[in-house]
Design a protein around this motif. Sequence first.
Motif, PDB file in Angstrom:
ATOM      1  N   MET A  85       0.850  -1.176   0.000  1.00 22.95           N
ATOM      2  CA  MET A  85       0.000   0.000   0.000  1.00 22.95           C
ATOM      3  C   MET A  85       0.889   1.231   0.000  1.00 22.95           C
ATOM      4  O   MET A  85       1.914   1.277   0.666  1.00 22.95           O
ATOM      5  N   ALA A  86       0.472   2.250  -0.730  1.00 22.63           N
ATOM      6  CA  ALA A  86       1.181   3.526  -0.747  1.00 22.63           C
ATOM      7  C   ALA A  86       1.069   4.181   0.622  1.00 22.63           C
ATOM      8  O   ALA A  86       0.326   3.732   1.492  1.00 22.63           O
ATOM      9  N   ASP A  87       1.791   5.248   0.815  1.00 28.57           N
ATOM     10  CA  ASP A  87       1.791   5.976   2.071  1.00 28.57           C
ATOM     11  C   ASP A  87       0.365   6.375   2.464  1.00 28.57           C
ATOM     12  O   ASP A  87      -0.348   6.990   1.673  1.00 28.57           O
ATOM     13  N   ALA A  88      -0.044   5.991   3.675  1.00 26.55           N
ATOM     14  CA  ALA A  88      -1.388   6.296   4.171  1.00 26.55           C
ATOM     15  C   ALA A  88      -1.272   7.148   5.418  1.00 26.55           C
ATOM     16  O   ALA A  88      -0.378   6.948   6.245  1.00 26.55           O
ATOM     17  N   ASP A  89      -2.190   8.100   5.567  1.00 33.37           N
ATOM     18  CA  ASP A  89      -2.149   9.007   6.699  1.00 33.37           C
ATOM     19  C   ASP A  89      -3.555   9.520   6.990  1.00 33.37           C
ATOM     20  O   ASP A  89      -4.448   9.431   6.140  1.00 33.37           O
ATOM     21  N   VAL A  90      -3.733  10.053   8.204  1.00 27.71           N
ATOM     22  CA  VAL A  90      -4.963  10.741   8.597  1.00 27.71           C
ATOM     23  C   VAL A  90      -4.548  12.106   9.112  1.00 27.71           C
ATOM     24  O   VAL A  90      -3.593  12.224   9.881  1.00 27.71           O
ATOM     25  N   ARG A  91      -5.255  13.131   8.673  1.00 24.09           N
ATOM     26  CA  ARG A  91      -4.930  14.495   9.089  1.00 24.09           C
ATOM     27  C   ARG A  91      -6.217  15.278   9.348  1.00 24.09           C
ATOM     28  O   ARG A  91      -7.304  14.870   8.934  1.00 24.09           O
ATOM     29  N   ASP A  92      -6.061  16.410  10.031  1.00 27.03           N
ATOM     30  CA  ASP A  92      -7.194  17.300  10.247  1.00 27.03           C
ATOM     31  C   ASP A  92      -7.635  17.876   8.904  1.00 27.03           C
ATOM     32  O   ASP A  92      -6.798  18.218   8.059  1.00 27.03           O
ATOM     33  N   ALA A  93      -8.940  17.980   8.734  1.00 27.20           N
ATOM     34  CA  ALA A  93      -9.471  18.579   7.511  1.00 27.20           C
ATOM     35  C   ALA A  93      -9.347  20.097   7.586  1.00 27.20           C
ATOM     36  O   ALA A  93      -9.339  20.681   8.673  1.00 27.20           O
ATOM     37  N   THR A  94      -9.256  20.713   6.433  1.00 27.51           N
ATOM     38  CA  THR A  94      -9.255  22.165   6.317  1.00 27.51           C
ATOM     39  C   THR A  94     -10.430  22.558   5.415  1.00 27.51           C
ATOM     40  O   THR A  94     -10.980  21.698   4.700  1.00 27.51           O
ATOM     41  N   PRO A  95     -10.817  23.834   5.419  1.00 24.82           N
ATOM     42  CA  PRO A  95     -11.926  24.238   4.533  1.00 24.82           C
ATOM     43  C   PRO A  95     -11.687  23.864   3.072  1.00 24.82           C
ATOM     44  O   PRO A  95     -12.633  23.562   2.346  1.00 24.82           O
ATOM     45  N   SER A  96     -10.434  23.829   2.641  1.00 17.93           N
ATOM     46  CA  SER A  96     -10.160  23.492   1.243  1.00 17.93           C
ATOM     47  C   SER A  96     -10.446  22.017   0.937  1.00 17.93           C
ATOM     48  O   SER A  96     -10.483  21.621  -0.220  1.00 17.93           O
ATOM     49  N   ASP A  97     -10.656  21.183   1.980  1.00 20.86           N
ATOM     50  CA  ASP A  97     -10.997  19.774   1.785  1.00 20.86           C
ATOM     51  C   ASP A  97     -12.489  19.548   1.544  1.00 20.86           C
ATOM     52  O   ASP A  97     -12.899  18.431   1.235  1.00 20.86           O
ATOM     53  N   ALA A  98     -13.310  20.577   1.717  1.00 17.81           N
ATOM     54  CA  ALA A  98     -14.766  20.397   1.651  1.00 17.81           C
ATOM     55  C   ALA A  98     -15.224  19.762   0.341  1.00 17.81           C
ATOM     56  O   ALA A  98     -16.094  18.883   0.339  1.00 17.81           O
ATOM     57  N   ALA A  99     -14.643  20.151  -0.772  1.00 14.41           N
ATOM     58  CA  ALA A  99     -15.058  19.581  -2.061  1.00 14.41           C
ATOM     59  C   ALA A  99     -14.723  18.096  -2.132  1.00 14.41           C
ATOM     60  O   ALA A  99     -15.544  17.288  -2.592  1.00 14.41           O
ATOM     61  N   ASP A 100     -13.524  17.715  -1.668  1.00 14.40           N
ATOM     62  CA  ASP A 100     -13.152  16.299  -1.681  1.00 14.40           C
ATOM     63  C   ASP A 100     -14.025  15.488  -0.726  1.00 14.40           C
ATOM     64  O   ASP A 100     -14.421  14.365  -1.044  1.00 14.40           O
ATOM     65  N   ILE A 101     -14.317  16.050   0.444  1.00 18.13           N
ATOM     66  CA  ILE A 101     -15.164  15.341   1.408  1.00 18.13           C
ATOM     67  C   ILE A 101     -16.547  15.121   0.816  1.00 18.13           C
ATOM     68  O   ILE A 101     -17.107  14.021   0.904  1.00 18.13           O
ATOM     69  N   ALA A 102     -17.110  16.150   0.202  1.00 16.38           N
ATOM     70  CA  ALA A 102     -18.434  16.022  -0.424  1.00 16.38           C
ATOM     71  C   ALA A 102     -18.405  14.976  -1.536  1.00 16.38           C
ATOM     72  O   ALA A 102     -19.317  14.147  -1.642  1.00 16.38           O
ATOM     73  N   ARG A 103     -17.370  14.997  -2.354  1.00 15.22           N
ATOM     74  CA  ARG A 103     -17.238  14.009  -3.436  1.00 15.22           C
ATOM     75  C   ARG A 103     -17.168  12.595  -2.873  1.00 15.22           C
ATOM     76  O   ARG A 103     -17.845  11.684  -3.355  1.00 15.22           O
ATOM     77  N   LEU A 104     -16.346  12.414  -1.826  1.00 16.87           N
ATOM     78  CA  LEU A 104     -16.224  11.093  -1.194  1.00 16.87           C
ATOM     79  C   LEU A 104     -17.546  10.645  -0.592  1.00 16.87           C
ATOM     80  O   LEU A 104     -17.934   9.482  -0.716  1.00 16.87           O
ATOM     81  N   GLN A 105     -18.241  11.557   0.080  1.00 15.91           N
ATOM     82  CA  GLN A 105     -19.521  11.209   0.693  1.00 15.91           C
ATOM     83  C   GLN A 105     -20.525  10.764  -0.369  1.00 15.91           C
ATOM     84  O   GLN A 105     -21.149   9.713  -0.230  1.00 15.91           O
ATOM     85  N   LEU A 106     -20.677  11.538  -1.411  1.00 13.16           N
ATOM     86  CA  LEU A 106     -21.659  11.193  -2.423  1.00 13.16           C
ATOM     87  C   LEU A 106     -21.280   9.926  -3.178  1.00 13.16           C
ATOM     88  O   LEU A 106     -22.144   9.084  -3.452  1.00 13.16           O
TER      89      LEU A 106
END
Length: 186
Positions: A1-22
Amino acid sequence: MADADVRDATPSDAADIARLQLATWRTAYADLLPPSVVAELDVGAAEARWREAVDGPVTVLVAEEGGQPVGFAAGGPAPAEESASADGSAPPDAGSVALVGTVLVEPRWGRRGHGGRLLVRLAQQLGRDGATRGIAWVAEADQATTSFFRGAGWAPDGTVRTLDAAGRPLRELRFSGPLDLELDLA
């Protein structure tokens, strides 16, 4: 597996989060939600809600693999109505219960440990914020998510609710569990 990480979200992540959710809802929940609900999902509205959540009191995290967002989690203090006992009374630990609102990994990135990393990191943050126990509402028919929470040591606590999903009842179980989780990817 490639490098995996978890980080705090920022406002600029909102589009990616929405895309992932949908994407996740359209794939993983297609059999749980009526087609009309899935068809009405709006990425713009979801993005606006996530941008607001990231700037608010909720902890929002993003899982990445190889620098690409592949999942997210959100949680915070549980509202009184969410943590109430089945009879509506407040549990003794009501002031220290956290609500895990979501842990989602886009299905094509599933089974790679991202969900576990998200839940462990979220639980750690909620614990640092004073929570001693977590709760999460899970659709009873969602076997993948019920198995996920059971694997984390959480279990249904006897409280259920039924939501109206465009005229189709959606029964949810409330899972409850510890926040002192350890990641085991073996």
